[in-house]
Write a protein that holds these residues in place. Structure first.
Motif, PDB file in Angstrom:
ATOM      1  N   GLN A  38       0.842  -1.191   0.000  1.00 15.43           N
ATOM      2  CA  GLN A  38       0.000   0.000   0.000  1.00 15.43           C
ATOM      3  C   GLN A  38       0.875   1.239   0.000  1.00 15.43           C
ATOM      4  N   SER A  43      -4.930   2.351  -2.480  1.00 14.42           N
ATOM      5  CA  SER A  43      -5.547   1.141  -1.951  1.00 14.42           C
ATOM      6  C   SER A  43      -4.506   0.044  -1.781  1.00 14.42           C
TER       7      SER A  43
ATOM      8  N   GLN B  38      -9.861   1.069   8.056  1.00 18.42           N
ATOM      9  CA  GLN B  38      -8.411   1.147   8.240  1.00 18.42           C
ATOM     10  C   GLN B  38      -8.079   2.451   8.949  1.00 18.42           C
ATOM     11  N   PRO B  44      -6.014  -3.058   7.700  1.00 15.83           N
ATOM     12  CA  PRO B  44      -7.478  -2.999   7.582  1.00 15.83           C
ATOM     13  C   PRO B  44      -8.132  -4.068   8.451  1.00 15.83           C
ATOM     14  N   THR B  85     -10.448   5.467   7.630  1.00 19.72           N
ATOM     15  CA  THR B  85     -10.667   5.273   6.196  1.00 19.72           C
ATOM     16  C   THR B  85     -11.473   4.000   5.999  1.00 19.72           C
ATOM     17  N   LEU B  87     -12.841   1.129   3.566  1.00 22.56           N
ATOM     18  CA  LEU B  87     -12.451   0.469   2.326  1.00 22.56           C
ATOM     19  C   LEU B  87     -13.574  -0.423   1.824  1.00 22.56           C
ATOM     20  N   PHE B 102      -9.427  -4.259  -3.293  1.00 21.47           N
ATOM     21  CA  PHE B 102      -9.714  -3.138  -2.406  1.00 21.47           C
ATOM     22  C   PHE B 102      -9.943  -1.850  -3.195  1.00 21.47           C
ATOM     23  N   GLN B 104      -9.919   2.380  -3.054  1.00 21.50           N
ATOM     24  CA  GLN B 104      -8.931   3.335  -2.558  1.00 21.50           C
ATOM     25  C   GLN B 104      -9.238   3.754  -1.128  1.00 21.50           C
ATOM     26  N   GLY B 105     -10.508   3.670  -0.758  1.00 19.62           N
ATOM     27  CA  GLY B 105     -10.888   4.083   0.586  1.00 19.62           C
ATOM     28  C   GLY B 105     -11.495   5.469   0.611  1.00 19.62           C
TER      29      GLY B 105
END
Lengths: 121, 112
Positions: A38, A43, B38, B44, B85, B87, B102, B104-105
């Motif tokens: 990450q 992400s 997260q 996460p 954040t 996700l 996933f 980007q959040g």
């Protein structure tokens, strides 16, 4: 939930060196482990999937000779970043998933390790 | 096009507010859907799974629209501790195989 540990939690190294990151499932046997990376404000990107006792499956664009993955036991997987460069600096997170329990067909949650922050100077 | 798209935010809301996050996914073969949380510089953690019938867990409600390939998360009565954040995650493949993809959040900041 189950516990997954990673070691080290952070590492700073010089360009050109190799760094090994360990991922352990502490209270369950993980037939499958995943390695993610990450970058800031991005992400999680899956790098590779490893099954105990077999070769890892790498995602497109991930160099298998640079990111060596070993999943030698049901509780341990390692990721070695070989000849690290500054662009490899990132947050590396492993995840472990249990094998399918007998008679159960529901999703087996993936448990994430706390991550390893790698900085390459 | 990203496989899972989210508005990155940030969403800045006062305590007690209701806030909704949206997510779209592009792969119609996606089988399972989740929201993860997260915290800054942490791993996460699974918040909740998302089902077509919609599901609720306390102040959190998740919805899935397979036809539109759209997932949502509603947080009611926001708390300071909800700042994180969020996700959006989909799993490709059925059963217990398949990999997680996933988004980007979306960053949420709850202010007093």
């Amino acid at each position: 939930g189950a516990v997954v540990s990673q070691h080290p939690s952070w590492v700073i190294c010089k360009s050109g060196t190799s760094v090994k990151i360990e991922c352990r499932s502490l209270d369950f046997q993980a037939t499958t482990m995943f390695w993610y990376r990450q970058f800031p404000k991005q992400s999680l990107m899956l790098m590779a999937t490893s099954n105990e006792g077999s070769k890892a499956t790498y995602e497109q664009g991930v160099e298998k000779d640079k990111f060596l993955i070993n999943h030698a036991s049901l509780t341990l997987s390692t990721l070695t970043v070989t000849s690290a460069h500054p662009e490899d600096s990132s947050f590396y997170i492993c995840s472990a998933r249990q094998g399918v329990a007998s008679g159960r067909a529901s999703y087996n949650e993936q448990f994430f390790g706390p991550g390893t922050r790698l900085t390459v100077l | 096009r990203k496989e899972v798209e989210q508005d990155p935010g940030p969403f800045n809301v006062p305590e007690g507010a209701t806030v909704a996050f949206n997510c779209t996914y592009s792969n119609s073969a996606s089988q399972s859907f989740f929201w993860y949380r997260q915290d800054c510089r942490k791993e996460p953690k699974l918040l909740m799974s998302v089902y077509s019938s919609g599901n609720e867990d306390g102040r959190f409600t998740a919805q899935l629209n397979r036809a539109s390939q759209y997932i949502s998360l509603l947080i009611r009565d926001s708390k300071l501790s909800d700042s994180a954040t969020y996700l959006c995650v989909v799993r490709l493949g059925s059963g217990n195989t398949g990999k997680l993809i996933f988004g980007q959040g979306t960053t949420l900041q709850v202010k007093p």
